[in-house]
Design a protein around this motif. Sequence first.
Motif, PDB file in Angstrom:
ATOM      1  N   MET A  78       0.833  -1.003   0.013  1.00 14.14           N
ATOM      2  CA  MET A  78       0.003   0.075   0.007  1.00 14.14           C
ATOM      3  C   MET A  78       0.783   1.290  -0.046  1.00 14.14           C
ATOM      4  N   THR A  79       2.098   1.301   0.600  1.00 21.62           N
ATOM      5  CA  THR A  79       2.836   2.449   0.471  1.00 21.62           C
ATOM      6  C   THR A  79       3.552   2.544  -0.767  1.00 21.62           C
ATOM      7  N   CYS A  80       3.739   1.516  -1.667  1.00 18.99           N
ATOM      8  CA  CYS A  80       4.316   1.571  -2.907  1.00 18.99           C
ATOM      9  C   CYS A  80       3.376   2.101  -3.760  1.00 18.99           C
ATOM     10  N   VAL A  81       1.946   1.729  -3.510  1.00 18.68           N
ATOM     11  CA  VAL A  81       0.535   2.071  -4.297  1.00 18.68           C
ATOM     12  C   VAL A  81       0.719   3.846  -4.185  1.00 18.68           C
ATOM     13  N   TYR A  82       0.586   4.263  -2.853  1.00 18.72           N
ATOM     14  CA  TYR A  82       0.392   5.713  -2.726  1.00 18.72           C
ATOM     15  C   TYR A  82       1.615   6.331  -3.356  1.00 18.72           C
ATOM     16  N   THR A  83       2.736   5.787  -3.490  1.00 17.61           N
ATOM     17  CA  THR A  83       3.966   6.351  -4.202  1.00 17.61           C
ATOM     18  C   THR A  83       3.688   6.444  -5.760  1.00 17.61           C
ATOM     19  N   ALA A  84       3.098   5.388  -6.162  1.00 10.50           N
ATOM     20  CA  ALA A  84       2.988   5.293  -7.673  1.00 10.50           C
ATOM     21  C   ALA A  84       1.910   6.351  -7.969  1.00 10.50           C
ATOM     22  N   ILE A  85       1.042   6.536  -7.090  1.00  8.74           N
ATOM     23  CA  ILE A  85      -0.077   7.684  -7.356  1.00  8.74           C
ATOM     24  C   ILE A  85       0.700   8.961  -7.525  1.00  8.74           C
ATOM     25  N   SER A  86       1.467   9.154  -6.257  1.00  2.58           N
ATOM     26  CA  SER A  86       2.089  10.654  -6.384  1.00  2.58           C
ATOM     27  C   SER A  86       3.032  10.694  -7.596  1.00  2.58           C
ATOM     28  N   LEU A  87       3.903   9.634  -8.127  1.00  3.47           N
ATOM     29  CA  LEU A  87       4.853  10.005  -9.354  1.00  3.47           C
ATOM     30  C   LEU A  87       4.206   9.886 -10.581  1.00  3.47           C
ATOM     31  N   SER A  88       2.986   9.097 -10.673  1.00  3.19           N
ATOM     32  CA  SER A  88       2.491   8.765 -12.001  1.00  3.19           C
ATOM     33  C   SER A  88       1.589   9.723 -12.477  1.00  3.19           C
ATOM     34  N   TYR A  89       0.723  10.133 -11.627  1.00  2.67           N
ATOM     35  CA  TYR A  89      -0.523  10.985 -11.898  1.00  2.67           C
ATOM     36  C   TYR A  89      -0.224  12.491 -11.669  1.00  2.67           C
ATOM     37  N   PRO A  90      -0.691  13.221 -12.346  1.00  2.00           N
ATOM     38  CA  PRO A  90      -0.642  14.716 -12.202  1.00  2.00           C
ATOM     39  C   PRO A  90      -1.473  15.368 -11.386  1.00  2.00           C
ATOM     40  N   ASP A  91      -1.268  16.388 -10.824  1.00  2.83           N
ATOM     41  CA  ASP A  91      -2.217  16.676  -9.437  1.00  2.83           C
ATOM     42  C   ASP A  91      -3.576  16.699  -9.891  1.00  2.83           C
ATOM     43  N   GLU A  92      -4.022  16.971 -11.015  1.00  3.37           N
ATOM     44  CA  GLU A  92      -5.322  17.184 -11.602  1.00  3.37           C
ATOM     45  C   GLU A  92      -6.110  15.986 -11.429  1.00  3.37           C
ATOM     46  N   LEU A  93      -5.280  14.589 -11.527  1.00  2.00           N
ATOM     47  CA  LEU A  93      -5.755  13.380 -11.475  1.00  2.00           C
ATOM     48  C   LEU A  93      -5.921  12.498 -10.231  1.00  2.00           C
ATOM     49  N   ARG A  94      -5.060  13.132  -9.325  1.00  2.00           N
ATOM     50  CA  ARG A  94      -4.860  12.408  -8.111  1.00  2.00           C
ATOM     51  C   ARG A  94      -6.256  12.185  -7.237  1.00  2.00           C
ATOM     52  N   ALA A  95      -7.055  13.289  -7.265  1.00  2.00           N
ATOM     53  CA  ALA A  95      -8.166  13.171  -6.517  1.00  2.00           C
ATOM     54  C   ALA A  95      -9.013  12.043  -6.942  1.00  2.00           C
ATOM     55  N   LYS A  96      -8.990  11.994  -8.410  1.00  2.00           N
ATOM     56  CA  LYS A  96      -9.750  10.752  -9.036  1.00  2.00           C
ATOM     57  C   LYS A  96      -9.288   9.541  -8.746  1.00  2.00           C
ATOM     58  N   ILE A  97      -7.961   9.284  -8.639  1.00  2.00           N
ATOM     59  CA  ILE A  97      -7.338   7.908  -8.520  1.00  2.00           C
ATOM     60  C   ILE A  97      -7.258   7.546  -7.078  1.00  2.00           C
ATOM     61  N   LEU A  98      -7.432   8.584  -6.258  1.00  2.00           N
ATOM     62  CA  LEU A  98      -7.548   8.454  -4.815  1.00  2.00           C
ATOM     63  C   LEU A  98      -8.883   8.017  -4.290  1.00  2.00           C
ATOM     64  N   GLY A  99      -9.905   8.509  -5.005  1.00  2.00           N
ATOM     65  CA  GLY A  99     -11.157   8.190  -4.786  1.00  2.00           C
ATOM     66  C   GLY A  99     -11.441   6.803  -5.130  1.00  2.00           C
ATOM     67  N   ALA A 100     -10.917   6.448  -6.369  1.00  2.00           N
ATOM     68  CA  ALA A 100     -10.916   4.895  -6.806  1.00  2.00           C
ATOM     69  C   ALA A 100     -10.308   3.936  -6.062  1.00  2.00           C
ATOM     70  N   PHE A 101      -9.355   4.447  -5.401  1.00  2.00           N
ATOM     71  CA  PHE A 101      -8.441   3.805  -4.463  1.00  2.00           C
ATOM     72  C   PHE A 101      -9.434   3.469  -3.212  1.00  2.00           C
ATOM     73  N   GLY A 102     -10.121   4.625  -2.683  1.00  2.00           N
ATOM     74  CA  GLY A 102     -10.984   4.362  -1.474  1.00  2.00           C
ATOM     75  C   GLY A 102     -12.072   3.615  -1.975  1.00  2.00           C
ATOM     76  N   THR A 103     -12.834   3.567  -3.151  1.00  2.00           N
ATOM     77  CA  THR A 103     -13.818   2.856  -3.446  1.00  2.00           C
ATOM     78  C   THR A 103     -13.304   1.426  -3.466  1.00  2.00           C
ATOM     79  N   ALA A 104     -12.037   0.893  -3.998  1.00  2.00           N
ATOM     80  CA  ALA A 104     -11.537  -0.246  -4.100  1.00  2.00           C
ATOM     81  C   ALA A 104     -11.281  -1.129  -2.623  1.00  2.00           C
TER      82      ALA A 104
END
Length: 452
Positions: free
Chosen positions: A120-146
């Motif tokens: 889960m720590t690696c996943v958070y890191t991938a989100i920070s490094l891979s997605y631009p700021d504008e998409l992080r709310a969407k992927i973290l929302g999907a993360f929460g839903t998952a």
Amino acid sequence: MSSSSQSIFSPRYFALSIGIILSVMAVGFEGLSVTTIAPSIAGDLNGLDLFGWIFSTYLLAQIIGTLVVGRIIDRQGPATPFTFALILFVVGLIAAATAGDMYTMIGARAMQGLGAGAMMTCVYTAISLSYPDELRAKILGAFGTAYVLPSMLGPYVAGLIADQWSWRFVFWGILPILIVSALLSLPAFRKLKTQGTQGDSGASATWLAVLLTIGTGIFLVGLSMLPIFTGFVLVLIGLALMGYPLLNLLPKGTLAFRRGMPAILATRGLFFAAYASTQNFLVLALIDVKGITPSQAGLIVASAALSWCLIAYLQGRWDAADQGRGRHTRIILGVLLLAIGIALVFWVPVVTVAVAVIGQIIAGIGIGLAHPISGVVAFSQTGNGDVGETSANLQFADSFTPGVVIGIGGSILVVCQAAGMSLQSGLIVTMGFHLLLIVTSLFASTRIRPAN
């Protein structure tokens, strides 16, 4: 195409997004399913006296996996740690599925905890490094839903599997999900690089994490022994051992709600712990005080999960619409709604079940607002060289604090009953503790903007 108009499922992000979602679902399903099948495991393996360690071992190992891997990521990147975490989690699943005695099961749960925390720590890191700021709310929302969806389906599905076949198939069934996740996400993980830092050595972080784990274990054992004198002694020893690692592993000022990153982590840890612990004791209140069936109690708790999923989905759209300007306000509003929801649930032992449903829906809206965006704000304040450490801190807030608070809530209930109070009164006192935590989180949330 600008990042603001892209989707997390566009060709550029599709494989990584699906891989992340599957990883989170696998970890969430496994963790929540064990709650249902643990009595069967303990009975079949003749280990009822070790029942609690099925859960405690997972939590304690998760602390080490979470905190140690964050420092490794900042020096080496997330690909290698994620690979080893996946392997460790898979080995833990196989060991659990084939366990012939309780000690093997406890060891398997330790491997699962180490792997899950690191993953889960690696996943958070991938989100920070891979997605631009504008998409992080969407992927973290999907993360929460998952993670939320397994909370609705996991216990029921696990119980069904255990009834129809064996609890061992619950562990076997998660393996295909992890294999698909690895195939999709590992190629993207290998491309991610961090700016190596010369901060804490890995050895220093490891020893601090081990000390924190030992202290937490002693603390939880002490809580389970209250109100006898030995329990109080162990609680104090555990707290003493936990203090130094917490002060050195978390950003300076976290325990004092210092503005910026420390306040973000404090806010998140407090509101998530209050929410998770409330869910646990609400089920107890509904079944043992209100007299409803476990399945009915599960549906009531699921109402929070549904509203959480809906708001987490909408969160990404709102963030794009206001270009992130409303993030701090949404966090504060989310914590406020959580406080209202918990305040309603606080009275569940003495009011109608309908109030519990309303409280759960409001609480779900609150955490759906606060949880994804608190991660986005944390990453927006993080330099590329510290993204692993921030990822570890976010995962730590999501795992360590709920585990400790649930333990404290249980000890409050036990002490109340030892003092001659009814279960109903004890639950009200326990819910009052959760309400105190969420009010404290509300105060911390007003300090999440960095000092100018």
